[in-house]
Design a protein around this motif. Structure first.
Motif, PDB file in Angstrom:
ATOM      1  N   ALA A  38       0.838  -1.204   0.000  1.00  0.00           N
ATOM      2  CA  ALA A  38       0.000   0.000   0.000  1.00  0.00           C
ATOM      3  C   ALA A  38       0.872   1.253   0.000  1.00  0.00           C
ATOM      4  CB  ALA A  38      -0.909  -0.005   1.232  1.00  0.00           C
ATOM      5  N   VAL A  39       0.306   2.350  -0.501  1.00  0.00           N
ATOM      6  CA  VAL A  39       1.015   3.643  -0.459  1.00  0.00           C
ATOM      7  C   VAL A  39       0.081   4.711   0.113  1.00  0.00           C
ATOM      8  CG1 VAL A  39       2.508   3.156  -2.444  1.00  0.00           C
ATOM      9  CG2 VAL A  39       0.329   4.330  -2.801  1.00  0.00           C
ATOM     10  N   ILE A  40       0.717   5.748   0.657  1.00  0.00           N
ATOM     11  CA  ILE A  40      -0.064   6.856   1.230  1.00  0.00           C
ATOM     12  C   ILE A  40       0.140   8.110   0.382  1.00  0.00           C
ATOM     13  CG2 ILE A  40      -0.375   8.340   3.261  1.00  0.00           C
ATOM     14  CD1 ILE A  40       0.478   6.036   5.029  1.00  0.00           C
ATOM     15  N   ALA A  41      -0.969   8.810   0.090  1.00  0.00           N
ATOM     16  CA  ALA A  41      -0.905  10.079  -0.654  1.00  0.00           C
ATOM     17  C   ALA A  41      -1.740  11.122   0.081  1.00  0.00           C
ATOM     18  CB  ALA A  41      -1.441   9.884  -2.070  1.00  0.00           C
ATOM     19  N   HIS A  42      -1.443  12.387  -0.177  1.00  0.00           N
ATOM     20  CA  HIS A  42      -2.266  13.466   0.380  1.00  0.00           C
ATOM     21  C   HIS A  42      -3.553  13.613  -0.421  1.00  0.00           C
ATOM     22  CE1 HIS A  42      -0.228  15.261   3.727  1.00  0.00           C
ATOM     23  NE2 HIS A  42       0.933  15.190   3.104  1.00  0.00           N
ATOM     24  N   SER A  43      -4.603  14.066   0.246  1.00  0.00           N
ATOM     25  CA  SER A  43      -5.885  14.330  -0.434  1.00  0.00           C
ATOM     26  C   SER A  43      -5.887  15.700  -1.085  1.00  0.00           C
ATOM     27  CB  SER A  43      -7.036  14.338   0.571  1.00  0.00           C
ATOM     28  OG  SER A  43      -7.113  13.156   1.267  1.00  0.00           O
ATOM     29  N   PHE A  44      -5.150  16.650  -0.483  1.00  0.00           N
ATOM     30  CA  PHE A  44      -5.305  18.054  -0.898  1.00  0.00           C
ATOM     31  C   PHE A  44      -4.853  18.320  -2.330  1.00  0.00           C
ATOM     32  CE2 PHE A  44      -1.197  18.148   1.535  1.00  0.00           C
ATOM     33  CZ  PHE A  44      -0.348  18.496   0.488  1.00  0.00           C
ATOM     34  N   ILE A  45      -4.191  17.358  -2.971  1.00  0.00           N
ATOM     35  CA  ILE A  45      -3.771  17.571  -4.362  1.00  0.00           C
ATOM     36  C   ILE A  45      -4.954  17.480  -5.330  1.00  0.00           C
ATOM     37  CG2 ILE A  45      -1.366  16.905  -4.057  1.00  0.00           C
ATOM     38  CD1 ILE A  45      -2.072  14.106  -4.998  1.00  0.00           C
ATOM     39  N   GLY A  46      -6.069  16.904  -4.858  1.00  0.00           N
ATOM     40  CA  GLY A  46      -7.273  16.890  -5.682  1.00  0.00           C
ATOM     41  C   GLY A  46      -7.323  15.730  -6.672  1.00  0.00           C
ATOM     42  N   TYR A  47      -8.413  15.708  -7.417  1.00  0.00           N
ATOM     43  CA  TYR A  47      -8.723  14.575  -8.291  1.00  0.00           C
ATOM     44  C   TYR A  47      -8.093  14.683  -9.673  1.00  0.00           C
ATOM     45  CZ  TYR A  47     -11.636  11.227 -10.820  1.00  0.00           C
ATOM     46  OH  TYR A  47     -12.068  10.199 -11.595  1.00  0.00           O
ATOM     47  N   LYS A  48      -8.394  15.792 -10.374  1.00  0.00           N
ATOM     48  CA  LYS A  48      -8.027  15.881 -11.802  1.00  0.00           C
ATOM     49  C   LYS A  48      -6.520  15.934 -12.013  1.00  0.00           C
ATOM     50  CE  LYS A  48     -12.237  18.225 -13.178  1.00  0.00           C
ATOM     51  NZ  LYS A  48     -12.813  19.521 -13.422  1.00  0.00           N
ATOM     52  N   ASP A  49      -6.010  15.046 -12.818  1.00  0.00           N
ATOM     53  CA  ASP A  49      -4.566  14.950 -13.136  1.00  0.00           C
ATOM     54  C   ASP A  49      -3.704  14.709 -11.901  1.00  0.00           C
ATOM     55  OD1 ASP A  49      -5.121  15.346 -15.789  1.00  0.00           O
ATOM     56  OD2 ASP A  49      -4.870  17.522 -15.662  1.00  0.00           O
ATOM     57  N   ALA A  50      -4.307  14.219 -10.854  1.00  0.00           N
ATOM     58  CA  ALA A  50      -3.531  13.905  -9.651  1.00  0.00           C
ATOM     59  C   ALA A  50      -4.013  12.553  -9.094  1.00  0.00           C
ATOM     60  CB  ALA A  50      -3.651  15.023  -8.621  1.00  0.00           C
ATOM     61  N   LEU A  51      -5.025  12.584  -8.229  1.00  0.00           N
ATOM     62  CA  LEU A  51      -5.470  11.321  -7.627  1.00  0.00           C
ATOM     63  C   LEU A  51      -6.186  10.404  -8.627  1.00  0.00           C
ATOM     64  CD1 LEU A  51      -6.543  12.591  -4.090  1.00  0.00           C
ATOM     65  CD2 LEU A  51      -4.554  11.173  -4.675  1.00  0.00           C
ATOM     66  N   ASP A  52      -6.775  10.972  -9.676  1.00  0.00           N
ATOM     67  CA  ASP A  52      -7.391  10.095 -10.695  1.00  0.00           C
ATOM     68  C   ASP A  52      -6.312   9.193 -11.303  1.00  0.00           C
ATOM     69  OD1 ASP A  52      -6.139  12.240 -11.986  1.00  0.00           O
ATOM     70  OD2 ASP A  52      -7.721  12.558 -13.463  1.00  0.00           O
ATOM     71  N   LYS A  53      -5.180   9.808 -11.682  1.00  0.00           N
ATOM     72  CA  LYS A  53      -4.107   9.026 -12.315  1.00  0.00           C
ATOM     73  C   LYS A  53      -3.415   8.109 -11.311  1.00  0.00           C
ATOM     74  CE  LYS A  53      -3.267  12.072 -16.155  1.00  0.00           C
ATOM     75  NZ  LYS A  53      -2.361  12.891 -16.946  1.00  0.00           N
ATOM     76  N   LEU A  54      -3.194   8.631 -10.112  1.00  0.00           N
ATOM     77  CA  LEU A  54      -2.522   7.805  -9.096  1.00  0.00           C
ATOM     78  C   LEU A  54      -3.361   6.566  -8.773  1.00  0.00           C
ATOM     79  CD1 LEU A  54      -0.203   7.378  -7.055  1.00  0.00           C
ATOM     80  CD2 LEU A  54      -1.546   8.694  -5.402  1.00  0.00           C
TER      81      LEU A  54
END
Ligand code: BMP
Length: 227
Positions: A87-103
Motif C-alpha cells: 500500500a502507499v499513502i498520498a495526500h488528499s489536498f492535491i485533488g482529483y483531476k490529473d492527480a489522484l485520478d491518475k494515481l
C-alpha cells in the motif's frame, strides 16, 4: 491492531541490524509496517525490500505522502512496485483531476492499495487541512481508496469519518505514544489500526515495550466497549 512505523534515527549506525532486531522482535505482534522517507533516505529502496523479505506476511505500507502531479506519482509507483509494498499513502489536498485520478489508476494497475491522508496528528493540521475533512472523505469514496489516515490526537475526526464512510474504508491512526494519544483511543473512536513508531523503535527492548502498549490498547478498547 498496530502498524509499526519504522523511522530510523540518524544515530543508527547499522540499518540492517536495526531493522532485523525490530522486525524479528515484533512481526508476530503487529499487523504491518509503515516505511516512510527516513528509511528511504537512509537505506534506499533496498531497505524497503529488506523489510519485505524479513516480514513477508505483514502488511507493508510505503508512506511517501505523495503530493505531486499524477504522471510523476505514477512513475514513483512503478519503481515502488518492485519492492513488494502492499500500500502507499498520498495526500488528499492535491485533488482529483490529473492527480489522484491518475494515481489511483496506476495503483490499481500495479495492485497496490491506496491510502489518503484526511487529517494529520500535529496541531498545524487545523490551520488548513482540517477545514476540508468532509470533502476529503468524499474524494476518498470517489477514487475508491482502500484506506485513510486520521489522527489519534483528535479522535472526534476519526468518529466523523467512520460515521460518514461506514465500514468500507480502513482507518489508520498515528499520534499514539510520543505524540500524546493513549493506545486504544483511536480504535475506540472507529479506527481499524493504530500507527505507533518511536515509542517502540527507540526502546532498548522493543518487544517488551510493544507488549505493554498492546496491553494498554486492549484495556482501553474493553473499557470503551463497556461504556
Ligand atoms: P511516532 O509514533 O514515532 O510519532 O510515529 C508516527 C508515524 O506516523 C510517523 O511515521 C509519522 O510520519 C506518521 N504520521 C504522523 O505521525 N501523523 C500523521 O498525521 C500522519 C502520519 O503518517
Amino acid at each position: 491492531m498496530i502498524i509499526l512505523a519504522l523511522d530510523p534515527g540518524a544515530y543508527i549506525e547499522d540499518l540492517d541490524e536495526w531493522l532485523s532486531k525490530i522486525i524479528d522482535e515484533t512481526k508476530d505482534l503487529v499487523v504491518g509496517y509503515k516505511v516512510g522517507l527516513p528509511l528511504l533516505i537512509a537505506g534506499g529502496l533496498e531497505a524497503y525490500r529488506t523489510v519485505r523479505e524479513k516480514a513477508p506476511n505483514n502488511l507493508l505500507i510505503a508512506d511517501l505522502k505523495f503530493a505531486d502531479v499524477g504522471d510523476i506519482m505514477s512513475i514513483s509507483i512503478d519503481h515502488l512496485s518492485k519492492t513488494g509494498v502492499d500500500a502507499v499513502i498520498a495526500h488528499s489536498f492535491i485533488g482529483y483531476k490529473d492527480a489522484l485520478d491518475k494515481l489511483s489508476m496506476k495503483c490499481f494497475e500495479r495492485n497496490i492499495k491506496l491510502i489518503l491522508v484526511i487529517s494529520m496528528s500535529h496541531r498545524g493540521s487545523e490551520e488548513y487541512i482540517d477545514r476540508h475533512v468532509n470533502e476529503f472523505i468524499e474524494l476518498t469514496d470517489k477514487i475508491g481508496a482502500w484506506g485513510v489516515v486520521a489522527p489519534a490526537t483528535r479522535p472526534e475526526i476519526i468518529k466523523n469519518i467512520r460515521e460518514r464512510i461506514g465500514d468500507r474504508i480502513k482507518i489508520f491512526s498515528p499520534g499514539i505514544g510520543f505524540q500524546g494519544a493513549e493506545p486504544g483511543t483511536a480504535i475506540c473512536h472507529g479506527a481499524d489500526y493504530e500507527i505507533i513508531g518511536r515509542a517502540v523503535t527507540t526502546s532498548s527492548n522493543p518487544r517488551e515495550r510493544l507488549l505493554e502498549i498492546l496491553e494498554v490498547q486492549r484495556e482501553v478498547i474493553e473499557r470503551c466497549k463497556r461504556s
